[in-house]
Design a protein around this motif. Structure first.
Motif, mmCIF file in Angstrom:
data_model
loop_
_atom_site.group_PDB
_atom_site.id
_atom_site.type_symbol
_atom_site.label_atom_id
_atom_site.label_comp_id
_atom_site.label_asym_id
_atom_site.label_seq_id
_atom_site.Cartn_x
_atom_site.Cartn_y
_atom_site.Cartn_z
ATOM 1 N N SER A 64 42.789 32.985 44.168
ATOM 2 C CA SER A 64 41.527 33.011 44.781
ATOM 3 C C SER A 64 40.374 32.564 43.882
ATOM 4 O O SER A 64 40.104 32.785 42.785
ATOM 5 N N PRO A 65 39.656 31.652 44.323
ATOM 6 C CA PRO A 65 38.498 30.841 43.814
ATOM 7 C C PRO A 65 37.493 31.764 43.414
ATOM 8 O O PRO A 65 36.798 31.816 42.417
ATOM 9 N N VAL A 66 37.234 32.715 44.235
ATOM 10 C CA VAL A 66 36.052 34.240 43.895
ATOM 11 C C VAL A 66 36.512 34.694 42.898
ATOM 12 O O VAL A 66 35.443 34.814 41.864
ATOM 13 N N VAL A 67 37.824 35.191 42.773
ATOM 14 C CA VAL A 67 38.314 36.074 41.632
ATOM 15 C C VAL A 67 38.385 35.359 40.390
ATOM 16 O O VAL A 67 37.789 35.728 39.452
ATOM 17 N N ALA B 273 39.269 44.102 39.860
ATOM 18 C CA ALA B 273 40.350 45.260 39.838
ATOM 19 C C ALA B 273 40.596 45.559 41.389
ATOM 20 O O ALA B 273 41.788 45.975 41.681
ATOM 21 N N GLU B 274 39.638 45.476 42.123
ATOM 22 C CA GLU B 274 39.919 45.950 43.546
ATOM 23 C C GLU B 274 40.707 45.078 44.227
ATOM 24 O O GLU B 274 41.267 45.344 45.169
ATOM 25 N N ASN B 275 40.656 43.841 43.791
ATOM 26 C CA ASN B 275 41.202 42.692 44.585
ATOM 27 C C ASN B 275 42.480 42.098 43.997
ATOM 28 O O ASN B 275 43.263 41.293 44.475
ATOM 29 N N SER B 276 42.840 43.028 42.845
ATOM 30 C CA SER B 276 44.156 42.424 41.974
ATOM 31 C C SER B 276 45.387 43.170 42.150
ATOM 32 O O SER B 276 46.421 42.751 41.738
#
Length: 316
Positions: A69-72, A52-55
């Motif tokens: 993003s591979p991490v997300v 949520a913070e990175n989207s």
């Protein structure tokens, strides 16, 4: 250790941190399979926060760069995988986390992931089915609100279009879910409160016209069921009034006892019919209805009469 890494990931630049320390991030992902259910639940909570913070960009929509993003993506895949966890509490937590992300942007999930999410409507545990129904309704409601505010995308529409039909079908086949929460969710949670009754009716018409035949048939069956319930309650009120009049004029009637016994049998049979058709615990429901019909508090029955007479509100 899980909480510490999670706090680092939630910080601004957390995705860069995960990419820089790939082996640590992979070990962190492994905790989604931890033998302790409490650890798996904590992983779900952290993953939801990080995603949520990175989207969200300034327009509060999921950004394409973050989706790639591979991490997300790894966090989201691990999160969705817990929808089929062996522990029902973990499954419920996974449904809640995924559902809240869906409310932000339904297109976050791929179609297979969205399908896996909706299959929780058939989970063996009622609490998981309840959470799924609630999150699906919240997702649809949030999307409708964005549409009315000139937002939403066709990708979002592709996911949410099936939600009313899924809930309607569950309403027809899952009596336990219907009586526990779906009755309220379907008629009171599916659309934003800001919508007028006329807007809600318009949306239902669009759903009916654009749906597959089985969904349209489900909606018609639901409306017929609501009408049947209205008729049964009206009949119950009528029997109560007849019994009340008979008791009042008992001295003036030769066969008053026989008539009262007949009305009592009809009332009991009707209570059983309503309980069997509408409630998971039909015997308990029938006994409660029978007790209710014998109450002397006329306020309750006046409100029921007013409710039956109402034709200008939706979902009554």
């Amino acid at each position: 250790a899980v909480d510490l890494v999670g706090q680092l990931l939630v910080l601004r630049g957390g995705v860069d941190f995960a990419e820089a320390y790939g082996s640590l991030f992979q070990s962190f992902l492994g905790r989604f399979l931890d033998k302790a259910a409490s650890v798996r639940v904590r992983m779900l909570q952290i993953a939801e926060c990080v995603i949520a913070e990175n989207s969200m960009d300034q327009q509060s929509t999921a950004t394409e760069s973050t989706k790639r993003s591979p991490v997300v993506r790894s966090l989201l895949e691990s999160l969705c995988a817990r929808l089929s966890d062996v522990d029902d509490k973990v499954r419920k937590a996974a449904v809640a986390a995924v559902g809240r992300l869906l409310s932000l942007s339904p297109s976050w999930l791929t179609l297979p992931q969205f399908h896996d999410f909706t299959t929780r409507l058939r989970d063996k545990k009622l609490m998981v089915r309840e959470e799924t129904a609630l999150q699906l309704a919240n997702t649809f409601s949030a999307h409708i609100e964005r549409v009315h505010n000139d937002g939403g995308t066709w990708q979002d529409e592709e996911r949410v279009a099936s939600i009313p039909g899924l809930l309607l079908k569950s309403y027809l086949i899952d009596r336990e879910l219907k009586t526990s929460c779906l009755e309220h969710i379907l008629w009171h949670k599916l659309f934003p409160r800001s919508l007028s009754p006329l807007d809600v009716i318009h949306h239902w018409v669009v759903i009916f016209v654009n749906s597959e035949s089985d969904v349209a048939e489900s909606l018609l069956k639901c409306l017929k069921m609501k009408s049947a319930l209205r008729g049964s309650v009206a009949q119950l009120l009528k029997l109560r009034e007849e019994t009340k009049r008979l008791v009042t004029h008992k001295k003036d009637t030769d066969d008053a006892d026989d008539q009262q016994a007949s009305l009592a049998r009809k009332t009991e049979a009707l209570c059983k019919k309503i309980g069997k058709f509408w409630f998971a615990d039909s015997d308990k429901a029938a006994a409660t209805l029978k007790t209710l019909s014998a109450m002397k508090d006329n306020k309750v029955f006046r409100k029921l009469s007013d409710l039956l007479a109402s034709t200008n509100t939706t979902g009554d």
